[in-house]
Design a protein around this motif. Structure first.
Motif, PDB file in Angstrom:
ATOM      1  N   PHE A 329     -21.429 -37.528  57.921  1.00  0.00           N
ATOM      2  CA  PHE A 329     -22.082 -36.124  57.779  1.00  0.00           C
ATOM      3  C   PHE A 329     -21.021 -34.707  57.379  1.00  0.00           C
ATOM      4  O   PHE A 329     -21.705 -34.463  56.992  1.00  0.00           O
ATOM      5  CB  PHE A 329     -22.516 -35.244  59.005  1.00  0.00           C
ATOM      6  CG  PHE A 329     -23.559 -35.766  59.335  1.00  0.00           C
ATOM      7  CD1 PHE A 329     -25.315 -35.712  59.098  1.00  0.00           C
ATOM      8  CD2 PHE A 329     -23.970 -36.644  60.880  1.00  0.00           C
ATOM      9  CE1 PHE A 329     -26.438 -36.075  59.498  1.00  0.00           C
ATOM     10  CE2 PHE A 329     -24.684 -37.457  60.949  1.00  0.00           C
ATOM     11  CZ  PHE A 329     -26.337 -37.158  60.545  1.00  0.00           C
ATOM     12  N   VAL A 330     -20.016 -35.476  56.591  1.00  0.00           N
ATOM     13  CA  VAL A 330     -19.353 -35.294  56.478  1.00  0.00           C
ATOM     14  C   VAL A 330     -18.622 -35.610  55.024  1.00  0.00           C
ATOM     15  O   VAL A 330     -18.155 -37.318  54.886  1.00  0.00           O
ATOM     16  CB  VAL A 330     -17.886 -34.680  56.695  1.00  0.00           C
ATOM     17  CG1 VAL A 330     -16.518 -33.669  56.206  1.00  0.00           C
ATOM     18  CG2 VAL A 330     -18.219 -34.026  58.373  1.00  0.00           C
ATOM     19  N   GLU A 331     -18.993 -35.858  54.461  1.00  0.00           N
ATOM     20  CA  GLU A 331     -18.654 -36.712  52.882  1.00  0.00           C
ATOM     21  C   GLU A 331     -16.740 -37.103  53.060  1.00  0.00           C
ATOM     22  O   GLU A 331     -16.325 -35.888  51.957  1.00  0.00           O
ATOM     23  CB  GLU A 331     -19.162 -36.800  51.336  1.00  0.00           C
ATOM     24  CG  GLU A 331     -19.187 -37.519  50.968  1.00  0.00           C
ATOM     25  CD  GLU A 331     -19.830 -37.421  49.171  1.00  0.00           C
ATOM     26  OE1 GLU A 331     -20.391 -38.149  48.655  1.00  0.00           O
ATOM     27  OE2 GLU A 331     -20.965 -36.167  49.443  1.00  0.00           O
ATOM     28  N   ASP A 332     -16.363 -37.574  52.626  1.00  0.00           N
ATOM     29  CA  ASP A 332     -14.739 -37.891  52.179  1.00  0.00           C
ATOM     30  C   ASP A 332     -14.625 -37.432  50.691  1.00  0.00           C
ATOM     31  O   ASP A 332     -15.065 -38.142  50.163  1.00  0.00           O
ATOM     32  CB  ASP A 332     -14.210 -39.076  52.723  1.00  0.00           C
ATOM     33  CG  ASP A 332     -13.612 -39.312  54.272  1.00  0.00           C
ATOM     34  OD1 ASP A 332     -13.821 -38.274  55.004  1.00  0.00           O
ATOM     35  OD2 ASP A 332     -12.899 -40.463  54.450  1.00  0.00           O
ATOM     36  N   GLU A 333     -13.003 -36.606  50.377  1.00  0.00           N
ATOM     37  CA  GLU A 333     -12.908 -36.281  49.235  1.00  0.00           C
ATOM     38  C   GLU A 333     -11.775 -36.843  49.107  1.00  0.00           C
ATOM     39  O   GLU A 333     -11.257 -37.344  48.043  1.00  0.00           O
ATOM     40  CB  GLU A 333     -12.552 -34.639  49.409  1.00  0.00           C
ATOM     41  CG  GLU A 333     -14.055 -34.203  49.492  1.00  0.00           C
ATOM     42  CD  GLU A 333     -15.002 -33.835  48.396  1.00  0.00           C
ATOM     43  OE1 GLU A 333     -15.217 -34.934  47.447  1.00  0.00           O
ATOM     44  OE2 GLU A 333     -15.550 -33.163  48.215  1.00  0.00           O
ATOM     45  N   GLY A 338     -12.828 -32.932  53.126  1.00  0.00           N
ATOM     46  CA  GLY A 338     -14.194 -33.606  53.171  1.00  0.00           C
ATOM     47  C   GLY A 338     -14.650 -32.396  53.392  1.00  0.00           C
ATOM     48  O   GLY A 338     -15.193 -31.131  53.079  1.00  0.00           O
ATOM     49  N   HIS A 339     -15.411 -32.630  52.346  1.00  0.00           N
ATOM     50  CA  HIS A 339     -16.833 -30.801  52.144  1.00  0.00           C
ATOM     51  C   HIS A 339     -18.705 -32.186  52.998  1.00  0.00           C
ATOM     52  O   HIS A 339     -18.801 -33.539  53.240  1.00  0.00           O
ATOM     53  CB  HIS A 339     -17.610 -31.101  51.288  1.00  0.00           C
ATOM     54  CG  HIS A 339     -17.935 -32.523  50.223  1.00  0.00           C
ATOM     55  ND1 HIS A 339     -17.913 -33.355  49.605  1.00  0.00           N
ATOM     56  CD2 HIS A 339     -20.535 -32.118  50.181  1.00  0.00           C
ATOM     57  CE1 HIS A 339     -19.022 -33.791  49.271  1.00  0.00           C
ATOM     58  NE2 HIS A 339     -19.571 -32.923  48.920  1.00  0.00           N
ATOM     59  N   LEU A 340     -19.144 -30.653  53.895  1.00  0.00           N
ATOM     60  CA  LEU A 340     -20.138 -31.353  54.394  1.00  0.00           C
ATOM     61  C   LEU A 340     -21.378 -31.373  53.131  1.00  0.00           C
ATOM     62  O   LEU A 340     -21.262 -31.454  52.433  1.00  0.00           O
ATOM     63  CB  LEU A 340     -20.789 -29.399  55.049  1.00  0.00           C
ATOM     64  CG  LEU A 340     -20.128 -29.835  56.365  1.00  0.00           C
ATOM     65  CD1 LEU A 340     -18.996 -29.097  56.783  1.00  0.00           C
ATOM     66  CD2 LEU A 340     -20.745 -28.263  56.993  1.00  0.00           C
ATOM     67  N   ARG A 341     -22.012 -32.847  54.125  1.00  0.00           N
ATOM     68  CA  ARG A 341     -23.331 -33.283  53.326  1.00  0.00           C
ATOM     69  C   ARG A 341     -24.765 -32.057  53.263  1.00  0.00           C
ATOM     70  O   ARG A 341     -25.587 -32.479  52.791  1.00  0.00           O
ATOM     71  CB  ARG A 341     -23.619 -34.235  53.716  1.00  0.00           C
ATOM     72  CG  ARG A 341     -22.651 -35.609  53.818  1.00  0.00           C
ATOM     73  CD  ARG A 341     -23.529 -36.372  53.761  1.00  0.00           C
ATOM     74  NE  ARG A 341     -22.273 -38.124  54.387  1.00  0.00           N
ATOM     75  CZ  ARG A 341     -21.829 -38.960  53.490  1.00  0.00           C
ATOM     76  NH1 ARG A 341     -22.788 -38.898  51.886  1.00  0.00           N
ATOM     77  NH2 ARG A 341     -21.227 -39.980  53.629  1.00  0.00           N
ATOM     78  N   ARG A 342     -24.450 -31.462  54.489  1.00  0.00           N
ATOM     79  CA  ARG A 342     -25.383 -30.615  54.055  1.00  0.00           C
ATOM     80  C   ARG A 342     -25.180 -28.832  54.133  1.00  0.00           C
ATOM     81  O   ARG A 342     -24.370 -28.839  54.300  1.00  0.00           O
ATOM     82  CB  ARG A 342     -26.657 -30.334  55.147  1.00  0.00           C
ATOM     83  CG  ARG A 342     -27.241 -31.676  56.182  1.00  0.00           C
ATOM     84  CD  ARG A 342     -27.544 -32.201  57.234  1.00  0.00           C
ATOM     85  NE  ARG A 342     -29.473 -31.320  57.330  1.00  0.00           N
ATOM     86  CZ  ARG A 342     -29.582 -30.799  58.079  1.00  0.00           C
ATOM     87  NH1 ARG A 342     -28.990 -30.385  59.469  1.00  0.00           N
ATOM     88  NH2 ARG A 342     -30.738 -29.806  58.037  1.00  0.00           N
TER      89      ARG A 342
END
Length: 613
Positions: A329-333, A338-342
Motif C-alpha cells: 500500500f506504499v508505492e516505492d519512489e 514512497g508515497h501512499l497508494r490511497r
C-alpha cells in the motif's frame, strides 16, 4: 552581458555594485578537485534568488567546508545543511528528513562518478515539490572505475547471500548502482516513453526507475551541469532506530513509551529435511529492540500504513529488518522513499486512545497468530496508561458484512477484547493517540523468546472452552486442492500419512477451541505447509511437527514457531510446478502447485515417519 548579470551579487534592492560576485568569492577559495565552473554559478544564483527563505542542503565530499565558506560569504542569509558523503547513510537520511524538505539540494561533483550516481537518490527525494537539484558537473565514469564498481557490487551480492537466502518475499536484491548520474536520469526519462516492466535486464531496478520518472518535472543540462526540478513531495520511510531519533527530535509527533531490549533466540530442537541445505531458516536469531510508541494524531490507512509529518513509520512494515522496506500500500519512489497508494488527506478523526492491530494481510489466521499477536506484549501496558483504549483493524475488502468472525473474537478474547473494543475501518482515519508496538514475530528474521507467553495466554484461553474427550495422537492437516500451493497428488500424500496412523482432517472446519485441543493432545502434528499448521504455536508442550511443501514456498513460519516452542520439525520439500526466476522472487512461484514425488521425497519421508514409531 547576461552571464555577468547573473553572476553579480544581489541585494533585496538590486545589484550590490562593487561587491564580489559569487563567482569571485568562489575563485578566492581553495577547492579540492575541480572548482565550480563559471556556467554553473548562474544556475545556483537563480535557484537561490527565487527563494529568499530557501532551505538548502549541500552534499559533498572533500569540498564540503569550501562550499560552506562560499555560502557564508556570498549568501550569508542562507544556513545550509551540510552533508558529508562520508557520513553514515542512515544518519544522513534522518538529518535530511528532519531539516527538509529542501528548496535546493546542491550536490558537489567532488567524488567518483559512481558515488555521485549513488548519492543522487539519497539526496534528491528530500526535495520539496518544486525544489531544485543542482550538480556542477555530470561526472563521467572511467573503465577502471566501472570495473572496480562491478567488483564491489558482486561482493555486495555475495555478502547478502551469506547473510540470508536471496531472493525471498522481500524482493530481489538490487546491488549498488554502477554507472553515471546522467544514465540514471536518462533511464527514468526513457521509461516515460517505453515500458520497462518485465524486462529481465531491468526488473530489480524497475521500481526505482519509474519512481524517479514521476519526479522529473524539468531536466536541464547546461554544459556539464545538471538542474532538475522535482515534481512532487514524497514520504520518507523510517526504520525502527531512525524512528527513535526522529521522535526524540520531534516530540509533537509522538514518543517512546516502553521497550524490550535486544536478545537472541536459539532453537534447541532438531530440524530434519531432505535438502542439501536450507538457508531460509537459521536456528540462531538476533532479536532487535522492540518498541512501544504513542503517535500523536497520525494517519492510519488500510494495510497497516501509519504516517505523519511526512514520515512512513516502521509500524507500516511487516519485515522491518529487510534490506528494503516494502508494503503493497506504499508505492516505492526509491529505496528510502514512497508515497501512499490511497489518498489519506481526508482522514476520519477518532478521539481517544487506540491500539494498532491492522495488517497488510487482514483477516488471515496465519498473520493474526504471528505478526499481530506479536504486538500484544505491549497490550497490558497500554491498558494501564489508557484504560479505555480500543483496537484499530481492517478486514478483507470483500468480507460482507465487515464484521469480525468468531475465530478472531476467540483469539482477541484472551486479552479481554470484545467486539465493542474493536473499530473496523476502511477509510483512512486519524486517531488522537495511536499506540503501536514492534512485533515479536517477523518472518524471516526472528521470533522473540517471550512470544510463547502470548501464545500460552491465547492457547490456555481457547483450550478451556473445548469439550473433553479422547483425541487422536497423530493428525495430518490437509489442504483444499483449489488453494494456492495445492499438491496435485494430495490423496496419495494423505494415504501415506494414514498408513502411519495419522488422522486426516481440515482443522479450519472446526471451532478454534477444538483445534487447539486437537493440537495439544497430539504427539505428532503433520500437514501441508501453511496457516493450518500455525496452531502448533498454541501447544503447551513440545511436539514433532512434520511439514510438506514445495521449495518455492520460501516462508518458514512453522520453523520459527517450532524454534520458540521447542518442537522437533521434519520437512519434506518437493519440486514446484513453477520455480522462482534466477535471482528473483515472484508471487506466482511462491504460490505454485507441486507434485509430491513418492519415489524421492516420499521414500525419505517414509523413513522419517518409521523412525517415529
Amino acid at each position: 552581458m547576461p552571464l555577468e548579470r547573473f553572476l553579480r551579487r544581489r541585494t533585496p534592492d538590486g545589484p550590490e555594485d562593487g561587491a564580489p560576485t559569487p563567482l569571485e568569492h568562489a575563485q578566492q577559495l581553495t577547492w579540492a578537485v575541480e572548482p565550480p565552473r563559471k556556467r554553473f554559478m548562474p544556475m545556483l544564483r537563480r535557484a537561490l534568488d527565487d527563494r529568499p527563505e530557501a532551505r538548502v542542503a549541500v552534499v559533498a565530499g572533500a569540498q564540503l567546508r569550501t562550499w560552506a565558506e562560499l555560502f557564508s560569504r556570498a549568501w550569508p542569509e542562507v544556513d545550509p545543511l551540510l552533508v558529508s558523503v562520508a557520513d553514515d547513510e542512515s544518519d544522513v537520511h534522518v538529518r535530511m528528513a528532519l531539516a527538509g524538505p529542501f528548496d535546493v539540494v546542491l550536490h558537489a561533483a567532488d567524488t567518483t562518478a559512481v558515488d555521485q550516481a549513488r548519492w543522487f537518490s539519497r539526496a534528491f527525494f528530500h526535495l520539496a515539490d518544486g525544489g531544485v537539484y543542482l550538480t556542477p558537473v555530470l561526472l563521467p565514469i572511467s573503465a577502471e572505475e566501472a570495473a572496480a564498481g562491478q567488483a564491489e557490487a558482486a561482493a555486495w551480492l555475495e555478502a547478502r547471500r551469506t547473510e540470508g537466502p536471496l531472493p525471498n518475499e522481500d524482493g530481489a536484491p538490487v546491488p549498488p548502482y554502477v554507472g553515471e548520474l546522467w544514465d540514471v536520469v536518462a533511464e527514468a526519462q526513457g521509461s516515460l516513453l517505453r515500458e520497462t516492466e518485465g524486462r529481465p535486464d531491468r526488473g530489480p531496478r524497475t521500481l526505482d526507475v519509474h519512481g524517479l520518472a514521476r519526479h522529473l518535472r524539468e531536466v536541464h543540462v547546461h554544459g556539464a551541469s545538471l538542474r532538475i526540478v522535482n515534481a512532487r513531495r514524497t514520504h520518507v520511510k523510517l526504520r525502527e532506530r531512525e524512528a527513535d531519533v526522529v521522535l526524540a527530535a520531534r516530540p509533537e509527533l509522538g514518543r517512546e513509551v516502553d521497550s524490550l531490549p535486544p536478545t537472541r533466540m536459539r532453537a534447541a530442537a532438531e530440524y530434519l529435511h531432505n535438502l542439501p541445505r536450507d538457508d531460509y531458516f537459521s536456528a540462531d536469531m538476533a532479536v532487535p529492540k522492540l518498541t512501544l510508541r504513542a503517535y500523536a494524531d497520525p494517519v492510519c490507512s488500510r494495510g497497516q500504513v501509519v504516517t505523519s509529518g511526512g514520515f512512513v513509520w516502521p509500524d507500516t512494515y511487516r519485515h522491518h529488518l529487510a534490506p528494503r522496506l516494502r508494503n503493497y500500500f506504499v508505492e516505492d519512489e526509491a529505496p528510502l522513499f514512497g508515497h501512499l497508494r490511497r489518498d489519506a488527506s481526508d482522514a476520519d478523526r477518532l478521539p481517544g486512545a487506540w491500539f494498532n492491530l491492522d495488517s497488510e494481510f487482514p483477516g488471515h489466521y496465519g498473520h493474526l497468530l504471528t505478526e499481530l499477536l506479536g504486538r500484544m506484549w505491549a497490550w497490558d501496558r497500554v491498558r494501564e496508561l489508557a484504560p479505555d483504549v480500543r483496537c484499530l483493524m481492517t478486514l478483507q475488502r470483500d468480507r460482507d458484512p465487515q464484521r469480525l468472525l468468531p475465530w478472531e473474537l476467540d483469539v482477541l478474547g484472551a486479552f479481554g477484547i470484545s467486539v465493542d473494543d474493536v473499530h473496523v475501518f476502511d477509510r483512512p482515519c486519524r486517531p488522537e493517540t495511536l499506540y503501536s508496538a514492534t512485533s515479536m514475530f517477523s518472518l524471516a528474521d526472528y521470533v522473540h523468546p517471550r512470544m510463547v507467553e502470548i501464545w500460552d495466554r491465547v492457547g490456555d484461553h481457547l483450550a478451556a472452552q473445548a469439550a473433553g474427550g479422547d483425541r487422536p495422537r497423530r493428525i495430518f492437516c490437509t489442504r483444499p486442492t483449489d488453494h494456492k500451493r495445492s499438491c496435485t497428488n494430495t490423496a496419495e500424500v494423505e494415504a501415506l500419512f494414514a498408513r502411519h496412523g495419522f488422522e486426516v482432517l481440515r482443522p479450519e472446519t472446526l471451532p478454534l477451541p477444538e483445534q487447539v485441543a486437537l493440537f495439544r493432545s497430539a504427539e505428532i502434528v503433520a500437514g501441508f505447509g501453511g496457516s493450518a499448521l500455525f496452531t502448533a504455536a498454541l501447544c503447551d508442550t513440545p511436539k514433532t511437527l512434520v511439514t510438506v511443501a514445495p521449495t518455492s514456498y520460501t516462508a518458514r513460519n512453522e520453523h520459527l514457531i517450532a524454534a520458540a516452542r521447542g518442537h522437533r520439525i521434519v520437512s519434506a520439500w518437493s519440486e514446484p510446478d513453477l520455480h522462482h526466476p534466477e535471482g528473483w522472487w515472484t508471487q506466482a512461484a511462491y504460490s505454485s502447485g507441486y507434485t509430491f514425488d513418492l519415489a524421492r521425497e516420499g521414500a525419505w519421508l517414509e523413513d522419517q515417519l518409521s523412525r517415529l514409531g
